[in-house]
Design an enzyme around this catalytic site. Structure first.
Site, short mmCIF file in Angstrom:
data_model
loop_
_atom_site.label_atom_id
_atom_site.label_comp_id
_atom_site.label_asym_id
_atom_site.label_seq_id
_atom_site.Cartn_x
_atom_site.Cartn_y
_atom_site.Cartn_z
N SER A 1 3.44 -1.99 10.22
CA SER A 1 4.64 -2.28 10.63
C SER A 1 5.32 -3.58 10.34
CB SER A 1 5.06 -1.62 11.95
OG SER A 1 4.72 -0.33 12.24
N ASN B 1 0.73 -1.14 -0.09
CA ASN B 1 -0.14 0.15 0.01
C ASN B 1 1.01 1.20 -0.01
OD1 ASN B 1 -1.87 2.02 0.52
ND2 ASN B 1 -2.16 1.59 2.39
N TRP B 2 0.98 1.79 -1.30
CA TRP B 2 1.99 2.90 -1.21
C TRP B 2 1.28 4.14 -0.71
CZ3 TRP B 2 4.10 2.55 -7.07
CH2 TRP B 2 4.90 1.52 -7.27
N LYS B 3 0.05 4.29 -0.55
CA LYS B 3 -0.50 5.58 -0.07
C LYS B 3 -0.18 6.54 -0.79
CE LYS B 3 0.43 3.55 4.70
NZ LYS B 3 0.14 3.81 6.13
N GLU C 1 -6.91 4.98 7.53
CA GLU C 1 -6.71 6.36 7.25
C GLU C 1 -7.78 7.00 6.32
OE1 GLU C 1 -2.98 6.05 5.22
OE2 GLU C 1 -1.86 5.42 7.20
N GLY D 1 2.38 2.17 10.65
CA GLY D 1 3.32 3.41 10.41
C GLY D 1 4.17 3.93 11.63
N GLY E 1 2.71 -1.16 4.27
CA GLY E 1 2.84 0.46 3.90
C GLY E 1 4.39 0.69 3.51
N GLY E 2 4.87 1.35 4.72
CA GLY E 2 6.41 1.85 4.43
C GLY E 2 7.25 0.75 3.87
N GLU F 1 -5.73 -4.77 10.27
CA GLU F 1 -4.53 -3.63 10.69
C GLU F 1 -4.83 -2.94 11.85
OE1 GLU F 1 -2.59 -2.76 6.70
OE2 GLU F 1 -4.35 -1.31 7.01
N HIS G 1 -9.26 1.39 4.60
CA HIS G 1 -8.09 1.49 5.43
C HIS G 1 -8.46 2.49 6.55
CE1 HIS G 1 -3.98 2.80 6.21
NE2 HIS G 1 -3.56 1.68 5.61
C1 PEP Z 1 -0.68 0.24 5.93
O1 PEP Z 1 -0.94 1.56 6.12
O2 PEP Z 1 -1.75 -0.56 5.53
C2 PEP Z 1 0.41 -0.24 6.60
C3 PEP Z 1 0.42 -1.61 7.05
O3 PEP Z 1 1.40 0.69 6.76
P1 PEP Z 1 2.80 0.37 7.35
O4 PEP Z 1 3.39 -1.09 7.09
O5 PEP Z 1 3.82 1.59 7.33
O6 PEP Z 1 2.53 0.06 8.94
#
Ligand code: PEP
Length: 251
Positions: free
Chosen positions: A214, A9-11, A98, A174, A235-236, A168, A96
Site C-alpha cells: 500500500s 508489480n502489475w499482477k 501471492e 492491497g 502494486g495498485g 512486503e 511474492h
Molecule cells: C504488491 O503486491 O507487491 C504490493 C505492494 O501491492 P500494493 O501496493 O497494492 O499493496
C-alpha cells in the site's frame, strides 16, 4: 553503494493493449523528470516482448512477475527463466506472497527459481514478509530471517550481490494499510543485520531493500526517507501513470 529502486508489480491486470499503453505512459513521463532512482515495471508474461519494444531500457527496466522452477520441458503452461530473458526483461519478481500463498511456492522451489534467474542473467526481486498473525505475535523477525536464509543463503556472496530484496508485510498488501515508516525501518535494519552476519558489511550495504504494501504518493517520501528503505515495490498504485510517477518522484 546500493541503488534506490521503484518497481511496479502489475499482477494480473491489463490486457496486452492496455499494458502497452501504460508502459508507454510511464516511459513518456520519465522523459520529463529526473528520477533519483531506478524505475522498473513488472508486467504479465504476455506483455513482456511487446513492452520491451516500446520502452527506453536505459530509463525503464522490465520485470516478469514469476518464472518456472525448470529450465525447459514438459511443464505445460509454465514460462521459464530463459524465455523471460529472451523477451528483453532484465528482472524477475520471485517469492511474492501471492505466489507463496495461492500457488504453494515453498522456500525450496524459490531457491531453484532464484538460481535459474541468476543463470539467465535476470535480477531477482525477491519478496519476503510476514502475515498479520506473525506481526501481532512478534515472530516476524524470525519469519523474515528464515525466508531469506532458506531460499538465498546458499548463494555465493557474488551471486547474493545481484539480488534485490522486497520486504512486503502481507497484511499491508492491497489492504490500504501501510506499515509506518518506523515499522518499515525497524525490519529493514534487521534484514540488513542478517545480511551483514552472513555476507559482511560490503554486500549488506550494497543490497537494495525495497518496501512494498500500500505504498502511494502520499506516504512514499516518508518511507523512502528512512536510511534502510531503498525504494518500493508497488502494486495498485503502479497501474496508473500519475500515481506511479508520484512515487518515483518521491525520491
Ligand atoms: C504488491 O503486491 O507487491 C504490493 C505492494 O501491492 P500494493 O501496493 O497494492 O499493496
Amino acid at each position: 553503494m546500493r541503488k534506490n529502486i521503484v518497481a511496479g508489480n502489475w499482477k494480473m491486470n491489463t490486457t496486452l493493449q492496455e499494458g502497452v499503453a501504460l508502459a508507454k505512459g510511464v516511459n513518456e513521463a520519465l522523459k520529463n523528470v529526473t528520477a533519483n532512482c531506478d524505475v522498473i515495471i513488472g508486467v504479465p508474461f504476455t506483455h513482456l516482448a511487446s513492452i520491451n519494444e516500446v520502452i527506453d531500457s536505459t530509463k525503464l527496466g522490465l520485470a516478469a512477475e514469476n518464472c518456472a522452477d525448470h529450465k525447459s520441458g514438459a511443464y505445460t503452461g509454465e514460462v521459464s527463466a530463459p524465455m523471460v530473458a529472451s523477451t528483453g526483461a532484465k528482472y524477475v519478481i520471485l517469492g511474492h506472497s501471492e505466489r507463496r500463498q495461492y500457488y504453494g511456492e515453498t522456500a525450496e522451489i524459490l531457491k531453484t527459481k532464484v538460481n535459474l534467474a541468476l543463470e539467465n542473467n535476470l535480477t531477482p526481486i525477491f519478496c519476503i514478509g510476514e502475515v498479520l498473525e506473525e506481526r501481532e505475535n512478534g515472530t516476524y523477525f524470525d519469519v523474515v530471517k528464515a525466508q531469506i536464509e532458506d531460499s538465498l543463503f546458499e548463494l555465493s556472496a557474488e551471486d547474493f550481490g545481484k539480488i534485490v530484496l522486497a520486504y512486503e508485510p502481507v497484511w499491508a498488501i492491497g489492504t490500504g494499510k501501510t506499515a509506518t515508516a518506523d515499522q518499515a525501518e525497524e525490519i529493514h535494519a534487521f534484514i540488513r543485520e542478517v545480511l551483514v552476519a552472513k555476507y559482511g558489511e560490503e554486500v549488506a550495504n550494497n543490497t537494495s531493500i525495497l518496501y512494498g504494501g500500500s505504498c502511494k504518493p502520499s506516504n512514499a517520501a516518508e518511507l523512502f526517507a528512512k536510511p534502510n528503505v531503498d525504494g518500493g515495490l508497488i502494486g495498485g498504485a503502479a497501474l496508473e501513470v500519475e500515481s506511479f510517477m508520484g512515487i518515483v518522484t518521491a525520491f
